[in-house]
Design a protein around this motif. Structure first.
Motif, mmCIF file in Angstrom:
data_model
loop_
_atom_site.group_PDB
_atom_site.id
_atom_site.type_symbol
_atom_site.label_atom_id
_atom_site.label_comp_id
_atom_site.label_asym_id
_atom_site.label_seq_id
_atom_site.Cartn_x
_atom_site.Cartn_y
_atom_site.Cartn_z
ATOM 1 N N LEU A 264 0.808 -1.197 0.019
ATOM 2 C CA LEU A 264 -0.048 0.018 -0.082
ATOM 3 C C LEU A 264 1.227 1.199 -0.028
ATOM 4 O O LEU A 264 1.824 1.273 1.137
ATOM 5 C CB LEU A 264 -0.914 -0.062 1.165
ATOM 6 N N ILE A 265 0.766 2.102 -0.900
ATOM 7 C CA ILE A 265 1.616 3.324 -1.162
ATOM 8 C C ILE A 265 0.570 4.396 -0.764
ATOM 9 O O ILE A 265 -0.484 4.661 -1.281
ATOM 10 C CB ILE A 265 2.034 3.395 -2.687
ATOM 11 N N GLY A 266 0.880 5.307 0.301
ATOM 12 C CA GLY A 266 0.232 6.346 0.706
ATOM 13 C C GLY A 266 0.886 7.627 0.380
ATOM 14 O O GLY A 266 2.069 7.825 0.749
ATOM 15 N N GLY A 267 0.250 8.718 -0.131
ATOM 16 C CA GLY A 267 0.826 9.903 -0.132
ATOM 17 C C GLY A 267 0.170 10.999 -0.809
ATOM 18 O O GLY A 267 -1.128 10.558 -1.507
ATOM 19 N N VAL A 397 -0.477 -13.894 -6.047
ATOM 20 C CA VAL A 397 -1.330 -13.008 -6.855
ATOM 21 C C VAL A 397 -1.293 -11.693 -5.819
ATOM 22 O O VAL A 397 -1.900 -11.893 -4.639
ATOM 23 C CB VAL A 397 -2.880 -13.584 -6.765
ATOM 24 N N LEU A 398 -0.524 -10.790 -5.908
ATOM 25 C CA LEU A 398 -0.105 -9.715 -5.257
ATOM 26 C C LEU A 398 -0.890 -8.394 -5.766
ATOM 27 O O LEU A 398 -1.175 -8.240 -7.010
ATOM 28 C CB LEU A 398 1.296 -9.428 -5.024
ATOM 29 N N VAL A 399 -1.169 -7.572 -4.744
ATOM 30 C CA VAL A 399 -1.770 -6.360 -5.073
ATOM 31 C C VAL A 399 -0.890 -5.091 -4.594
ATOM 32 O O VAL A 399 -0.416 -5.199 -3.583
ATOM 33 C CB VAL A 399 -3.082 -6.315 -4.306
ATOM 34 N N VAL A 400 -0.822 -4.256 -5.565
ATOM 35 C CA VAL A 400 0.080 -3.124 -5.361
ATOM 36 C C VAL A 400 -0.910 -2.045 -5.220
ATOM 37 O O VAL A 400 -1.142 -1.617 -6.716
ATOM 38 C CB VAL A 400 1.340 -2.895 -5.961
ATOM 39 N N ALA A 401 -1.263 -0.979 -4.628
ATOM 40 C CA ALA A 401 -2.267 -0.070 -4.622
ATOM 41 C C ALA A 401 -1.692 1.252 -4.084
ATOM 42 O O ALA A 401 -0.757 1.196 -3.153
ATOM 43 C CB ALA A 401 -3.511 -0.352 -3.957
ATOM 44 N N ALA A 402 -2.188 2.402 -4.538
ATOM 45 C CA ALA A 402 -1.718 3.519 -3.978
ATOM 46 C C ALA A 402 -3.000 4.494 -3.865
ATOM 47 O O ALA A 402 -3.868 4.265 -4.339
ATOM 48 C CB ALA A 402 -1.069 4.348 -5.092
ATOM 49 N N THR A 403 -2.986 5.357 -2.730
ATOM 50 C CA THR A 403 -3.893 6.093 -2.278
ATOM 51 C C THR A 403 -3.574 7.427 -1.853
ATOM 52 O O THR A 403 -2.397 7.462 -1.211
ATOM 53 C CB THR A 403 -4.920 5.315 -1.192
ATOM 54 N N LEU A 423 4.641 8.301 1.651
ATOM 55 C CA LEU A 423 5.185 9.481 1.052
ATOM 56 C C LEU A 423 4.850 10.613 1.740
ATOM 57 O O LEU A 423 4.370 10.535 2.957
ATOM 58 C CB LEU A 423 5.208 9.239 -0.759
ATOM 59 N N GLY A 424 5.056 11.655 1.308
ATOM 60 C CA GLY A 424 4.724 13.142 1.900
ATOM 61 C C GLY A 424 3.243 13.221 2.225
ATOM 62 O O GLY A 424 2.327 12.809 1.287
ATOM 63 N N LEU A 425 2.845 13.157 3.401
ATOM 64 C CA LEU A 425 1.458 13.137 3.864
ATOM 65 C C LEU A 425 0.969 14.745 4.215
ATOM 66 O O LEU A 425 1.823 15.334 4.573
ATOM 67 C CB LEU A 425 1.163 12.299 4.946
ATOM 68 N N THR A 426 -0.354 14.793 4.207
ATOM 69 C CA THR A 426 -0.598 16.388 4.405
ATOM 70 C C THR A 426 -0.954 16.360 6.093
ATOM 71 O O THR A 426 -1.115 17.474 6.379
ATOM 72 C CB THR A 426 -2.042 16.666 3.672
ATOM 73 N N GLU A 427 -1.220 15.221 6.737
ATOM 74 C CA GLU A 427 -1.617 15.377 8.208
ATOM 75 C C GLU A 427 -0.677 14.518 8.920
ATOM 76 O O GLU A 427 -0.393 13.549 8.547
ATOM 77 C CB GLU A 427 -3.193 14.871 8.377
ATOM 78 N N ARG A 428 -0.436 14.936 10.240
ATOM 79 C CA ARG A 428 0.350 14.313 11.219
ATOM 80 C C ARG A 428 -0.419 12.989 11.411
ATOM 81 O O ARG A 428 0.269 11.981 11.628
ATOM 82 C CB ARG A 428 0.544 15.174 12.302
ATOM 83 N N GLY A 429 -1.754 12.868 11.655
ATOM 84 C CA GLY A 429 -2.088 11.467 12.151
ATOM 85 C C GLY A 429 -2.309 10.628 10.949
ATOM 86 O O GLY A 429 -2.339 9.384 11.355
ATOM 87 N N HIS A 430 -2.100 10.906 9.707
ATOM 88 C CA HIS A 430 -2.029 9.949 8.564
ATOM 89 C C HIS A 430 -0.698 9.214 8.792
ATOM 90 O O HIS A 430 -0.577 8.114 8.077
ATOM 91 C CB HIS A 430 -1.973 10.674 7.067
ATOM 92 N N VAL A 431 0.346 9.547 9.259
ATOM 93 C CA VAL A 431 1.516 8.661 9.423
ATOM 94 C C VAL A 431 1.258 7.361 10.224
ATOM 95 O O VAL A 431 1.761 6.389 9.787
ATOM 96 C CB VAL A 431 2.632 9.521 9.999
ATOM 97 N N ASP A 432 0.756 7.668 11.516
ATOM 98 C CA ASP A 432 0.296 6.204 12.095
ATOM 99 C C ASP A 432 -0.726 5.525 11.529
ATOM 100 O O ASP A 432 -0.729 4.429 11.626
ATOM 101 C CB ASP A 432 -0.103 6.918 13.516
#
Length: 547
Positions: A264-267, A397-403, A423-432
């Motif tokens: 899961l890729i988040g940014g 059967v693997l899943v690579v997703a971004a959000t 990756l770079g996030l907008t809010e402090r709580g999104h990191v955890d």
């Protein structure tokens, strides 16, 4: 009334016998001498690295007394000539064994040892005990081109969480901007081979044993992640346990483990999610061309991100929500078929050309799970993703997703992704939310990544609870087009999974024989209740049309 003193120093008279007093005194002095000898031995053994320097100083003093300065000058000229030749013929080894060791010694004595007690006290890392202070012990300093790695021993009563909280204070106190804290050893145990491998393994067993009270501090002298990382070479055969995707903050190549995991890729928008996806596809390019890897791509944004590399994908959908659901359900069917093959034979799928690794790439998973207007298709997609994420890792059967938004109400299947990249996030709580509880306190400052740091991310390395900071390579559009033309995916040779027919029911006859029959398909249920059907004279017995 004046009492007599216990010891009369004027007449040297004592109530105890003199032989007993001298015996106890001698035993006490011998004990203290033995303790001093043991401490000296421990000090000498602990500082064994200083033995060559001490021996060299003693030799230099002896030579100076015997022959004067000219031998020292001759030795300096010879050393300069040998060092110049070494630098000319093997510059990397000279820097590693000479330059970096000299820098490590200088920074240990001048930067860290000189102000160690002051910094530890001001950062609140000194413990009070029995009227005194217990200061953390600095064990070693190892410098690279960009970092200083310090190994220290915590005093009793501390744990690594204290050092995680004081990381920023330590960084600015020692004149840097970043300090990374690790509670486990950063370098793995080396693999030994050869005749003396058994002896070296015994040494490694002692050298690399678990030390819970040791903490590793990494100070970033100069940040190598401020520059854009060029695309890495395409491996001739992809190693699914170590795919090169970028650089770490210590200038080492960041190798990613894809086998038997989902990613899961988040940014935030424009922070480099495409860099992660295209770096991963570049490392898999040789396997895609040979058929060892099959990439099924879904781009809910209408192809704005993935359409440029269309030849790399065995299956690709970007304009039809129903086809996206069909693709995910086909992946589930492939997973079910492999379950039948691998049941009782293997626990993890091994990719081959006949049974390749299937990687389902979804550019924006939130569009499928939260923002899709059709609730029926959204339910199909959610159920298919849930099955893939819970059962497909070991079956290849693997899943690579971004959000962009890692919240649970947006990405409902977030907890089923074992591997996550922030990756770079907008809010402090999104990191955890993305990396797990306490990730930001352990150093994952993803909300502080600047806009210029596109592709910079925090990831979790194997065997380390603390996140590592990396930068993924930037793959330009021209490089993607060239990569798609050079490593196109072969045509899909395997047939699409067929839907299994309904089971046949058995009936018994009076003679005891069994006959089989296929149940007739059910008619579609009427959309109106029976009361409205009667009102409209929809009588199925006479077959008349409604009036």
């Amino acid at each position: 009334m004046v009492r007599a003193p216990l010891v009369n120093f004027r007449r040297f008279q004592i109530s105890a016998p003199w032989p007993l007093l001298w015996t106890v005194t001698a035993l006490f002095l011998l004990f203290r001498l033995a303790v001093a000898v043991v401490r000296l031995g421990v000090f000498v053994v602990r500082h064994w690295r200083a033995w060559p320097a001490v021996a060299l100083v003693l030799l230099a003093v002896n030579v100076y007394r015997a022959h004067g300065w000219w031998l020292h000058l001759l030795a300096a000229v010879v050393l300069a000539a040998v060092g110049g030749s070494w630098w000319w013929r093997g510059r990397d080894s000279f820097h590693r064994h000479v330059v970096l060791r000299a820098v490590s010694l200088w920074r240990r004595l001048w930067v860290y040892r000189r102000q160690w007690h002051e910094v530890m006290s001001l950062c609140g890392l000194v413990k009070k005990y029995d009227g005194g202070e217990v200061v953390p012990t600095l064990l070693s300093v190892r410098c690279s081109y960009a970092t200083d790695e310090l190994v220290l021993r915590m005093p009793k009563g501390q744990n690594p969480e204290v050092w995680h909280k004081a990381a920023r204070d330590l960084a600015y106190s020692f004149g840097t901007r970043h300090c990374r804290v690790f509670s486990t050893r950063r370098h793995p145990v080396p693999h030994r081979s050869g005749r003396l491998a058994w002896l070296l393994r015994l040494v490694d067993r002692v050298r690399f044993r678990d030390r819970p009270r040791h903490v590793w501090l990494v100070f970033i002298r100069r940040d190598p992640l401020t520059r854009i990382v060029a695309p890495l070479p395409v491996p001739a055969r992809p190693d699914f346990t170590a795919l090169p995707l970028g650089l770490r903050e210590d200038l080492a190549v960041y190798c990613f483990r894809l086998l038997a995991t989902h990613v899961l890729i988040g940014g935030a928008t424009r922070m480099g999610k495409g860099s992660v996806i295209w770096s991963l596809l570049r490392s898999l390019a040789a396997g895609i061309r040979s058929g060892l890897v099959r990439v099924w791509a879904i781009d809910p944004k209408g192809g704005m991100e993935l359409a440029i590399g269309r030849p790399l994908f065995s299956r690709y959908v970007d304009d039809d929500w129903s086809r996206m659901a069909d693709l995910l359900e086909d992946a589930v069917a492939r997973m079910r078929a492999r379950q039948q093959i691998l049941r009782g034979k293997a626990r993890v799928h091994t990719p081959t050309v006949d049974e390749p690794l299937i990687v389902v790439v979804i550019d924006e998973i939130a569009a499928l799970l939260a923002y899709l207007p059709d609730s029926e298709i959204r339910t199909r997609i959610t159920q298919a993703l849930g099955l893939l994420l819970s059962q497909g890792a070991g079956l290849g059967v693997l899943v690579v997703a971004a959000t962009q938004d890692p919240r649970k109400e947006v990405v409902s299947v977030r907890d089923l992704f074992p591997t996550r990249i922030a990756l770079g996030l907008t809010e402090r709580g999104h990191v955890d939310l993305l990396l797990g509880d306490g990730a930001r306190e352990r150093g994952a400052l993803a909300d502080q990544i600047p806009l210029s740091g596109k592709g910079v991310a925090y990831v979790l390395l194997d065997g380390q609870p603390e996140p590592a900071r990396v930068r993924f390579s930037y793959v330009a559009d021209d490089v993607i087009r060239d990569m798609a033309a050079t490593f196109p995916a072969p045509p899909e040779t395997q047939p699409e999974p067929a839907v299994q027919s309904a089971p046949r029911a058995r009936t018994s006859t009076g003679s005891g024989r069994h006959t089989t029959y296929r149940p007739t398909p059910k008619q579609g249920a009427p959309l109106l209740p029976p009361s409205l059907l009667n009102a409209l004279d929809l009588n199925s017995t006479n077959g008349s049309d409604p009036r």
